[in-house]
Motif scaffolding. Structure first.
Motif, PDB file in Angstrom:
ATOM      1  N   THR A   1       0.848  -1.181   0.000  1.00 40.85           N
ATOM      2  CA  THR A   1       0.000   0.000   0.000  1.00 40.85           C
ATOM      3  C   THR A   1       0.892   1.242   0.000  1.00 40.85           C
ATOM      4  N   GLY A   2       0.322   2.372  -0.426  1.00 41.95           N
ATOM      5  CA  GLY A   2       1.129   3.591  -0.483  1.00 41.95           C
ATOM      6  C   GLY A   2       2.351   3.411  -1.354  1.00 41.95           C
ATOM      7  N   ALA A   3       2.202   2.644  -2.427  1.00 40.93           N
ATOM      8  CA  ALA A   3       3.373   2.225  -3.210  1.00 40.93           C
ATOM      9  C   ALA A   3       4.045   3.361  -3.964  1.00 40.93           C
ATOM     10  N   THR A   4       3.329   4.466  -4.182  1.00 38.92           N
ATOM     11  CA  THR A   4       3.958   5.593  -4.885  1.00 38.92           C
ATOM     12  C   THR A   4       4.567   6.598  -3.913  1.00 38.92           C
ATOM     13  N   GLY A   5       4.468   6.332  -2.608  1.00 41.07           N
ATOM     14  CA  GLY A   5       5.086   7.201  -1.613  1.00 41.07           C
ATOM     15  C   GLY A   5       6.538   6.842  -1.391  1.00 41.07           C
ATOM     16  N   HIS A   6       7.188   7.574  -0.512  1.00 41.21           N
ATOM     17  CA  HIS A   6       8.627   7.413  -0.321  1.00 41.21           C
ATOM     18  C   HIS A   6       8.997   6.018   0.193  1.00 41.21           C
ATOM     19  N   ILE A   7       8.415   5.612   1.316  1.00 44.57           N
ATOM     20  CA  ILE A   7       8.799   4.318   1.887  1.00 44.57           C
ATOM     21  C   ILE A   7       8.251   3.180   1.037  1.00 44.57           C
ATOM     22  N   GLY A   8       7.025   3.349   0.495  1.00 40.68           N
ATOM     23  CA  GLY A   8       6.462   2.314  -0.368  1.00 40.68           C
ATOM     24  C   GLY A   8       7.317   2.060  -1.590  1.00 40.68           C
ATOM     25  N   MET A   9       7.784   3.137  -2.205  1.00 43.73           N
ATOM     26  CA  MET A   9       8.624   2.994  -3.391  1.00 43.73           C
ATOM     27  C   MET A   9       9.958   2.343  -3.054  1.00 43.73           C
ATOM     28  N   ALA A  10      10.524   2.698  -1.894  1.00 46.85           N
ATOM     29  CA  ALA A  10      11.787   2.079  -1.479  1.00 46.85           C
ATOM     30  C   ALA A  10      11.620   0.578  -1.293  1.00 46.85           C
TER      31      ALA A  10
END
Length: 286
Positions: A5-14
Motif C-alpha cells: 500500500t502507499g506504493a507511490t510514496g517514499h517508503i512504499g517505493m523504497a
C-alpha cells in the motif's frame, strides 16, 4: 503475491524497488489511489490495484489473490486510525494470510507528547487481535526528515529547536525500505516485531557539527525553550497546528522517546545502515 500500500510514496517505493531485486514483478502488486501516478510501476510489470484506505469495499477487491499485505501507515488524517482498521479488516475478509505494518520505534506509548504516534501502537494492537499472522516493523524517525526540521536556511541561521540534548537513532528511509523488502521477500510472517534503528544515536548538536564538517561553514545548534520556538514560528507565519506538531516531536526527542538502538536493521540489511555523516551528505547534496 505481495501487495504494497502507499506504493507511490517514499517508503512504499523504497520497498518496491528492493523487492524487485529479490522476486519477480509478477509477484508484486501496488495499491494506489491514482492509476496515472502509478504508471511507472505498471511499466515495470507490477500489478496495479486501485483502492483507498477510506473505501473498505475497494480494499477488499484489491486484495483478492494477495498472500501478504504491507500496510504503510497513513498520514495525519483525523480518521487515520480507522483507515488502518479498514485495511486490516479488508485483508481478513479477502483471505490474506499475512499482514505487515510500518510502525514506529518509540520508547513508551503512555508518555508520548505526540498523540499522533499513539496510533501506531493502536494499529499494532488491532492487528494482533485480528487473528492474522503478522510482521510489525517499528521504524525510527527517518533521517530524511532532518532538512524539514532544521529548515532551508540552516547554513545561515543554524539549528534552532527545542530538543534539548535528546538523541535519535536516525536512519535513512531507503535503508529501512530495503530491510522491510528483505523480510517480506524471505517470507517471514511468524508474528514477529522488528525494530529498525541506526547503530548509534545522534543529537541535534551532532547534526550541526556534521553539517559544519561537510559544508565547511559553521552551523550551531541553539536549544530553544518552547515559548521562544513558538514565537519564532509565529513570526514566520507558520500555522499554529504545525507548530504544535513540531513541538510534540521535539518534546518526545527531548525525553528520549526516539533513542532506541537495535541491531536488527544492520542484521537484515547485511551491512551497517548509513551513518549520520553519510546520510546528511546525500540529503543536503554536500
Amino acid at each position: 503475491m505481495i501487495l504494497i500500500t502507499g506504493a507511490t510514496g517514499h517508503i512504499g517505493m523504497a520497498v518496491v524497488q528492493q523487492l524487485l531485486t529479490k522476486i519477480t514483478p509478477s509477484q508484486v502488486a501496488a495499491l494506489v489511489r491514482n492509476a496515472a501516478k502509478a504508471a511507472p510501476l505498471q511499466d515495470l510489470g507490477i500489478a496495479i490495484r486501485l483502492g483507498d484506505y477510506d473505501d473498505p469495499a475497494a480494499l477488499e477487491r484489491a486484495m483478492q489473490g494477495i498472500e501478504k499485505v504491507l500496510l504503510v501507515s497513513g498520514g495525519g488524517d483525523e480518521h487515520g486510525l480507522q483507515q488502518h482498521y479498514n485495511v486490516v479488516n479488508a485483508a481478513k475478509k479477502a483471505g490474506v494470510s499475512c499482514i505487515a505494518y510500518t510502525g514506529r520505534a518509540l520508547q513508551e506509548r503512555d508518555s508520548l507528547a505526540n498523540e499522533l504516534m499513539v496510533r501506531h501502537f493502536q494499529t499494532e494492537d488491532y492487528i494482533k487481535a485480528s487473528g492474522l499472522r503478522y510482521v510489525l516493523f517499528r521504524n525510527i524517525l527517518y533521517m530524511d526528515t532532518l532538512p524539514q526540521f532544521v529548515g532551508p536556511a540552516v547554513f545561515e541561521s543554524g539549528i534552532n529547536l527545542p530538543a534539548g540534548e535528546g538523541r535519535v537513532s536516525f536512519a535513512l528511509r531507503r535503508d529501512m525500505g530495503e530491510a522491510i523488502a528483505n523480510v517480506l521477500a524471505e517470507g517471514d510472517c511468524e508474528n514477529r516485531t522488528y525494530t529498525f534503528t541506526n547503530t548509534g544515536t545522534y543529537s541535534f548538536a551532532d547534526v550541526a557539527a556534521t553539517l559544519s564538517e561537510l559544508s565547511g561553514k559553521e552551523v550551531r545548534y541553539m536549544n530553544l525553550d518552547d515559548e521562544t520556538f513558538a514565537a519564532n514560528m509565529k513570526a514566520r507565519s507558520v500555522p499554529e497546528s504545525v507548530t504544535r506538531f513540531v513541538l510534540a516531536f521535539m518534546t518526545d526527542i527531548k525525553h528520549g522517546q526516539e533513542s532506541t538502538v537495535s541491531e536488527e536493521l544492520e542484521q537484515v540489511l547485511g551491512r551497517k545502515p548509513a551513518s549520520l555523516k553519510e546520510g546528511l551528505e546525500t540529503l543536503f547534496a554536500l
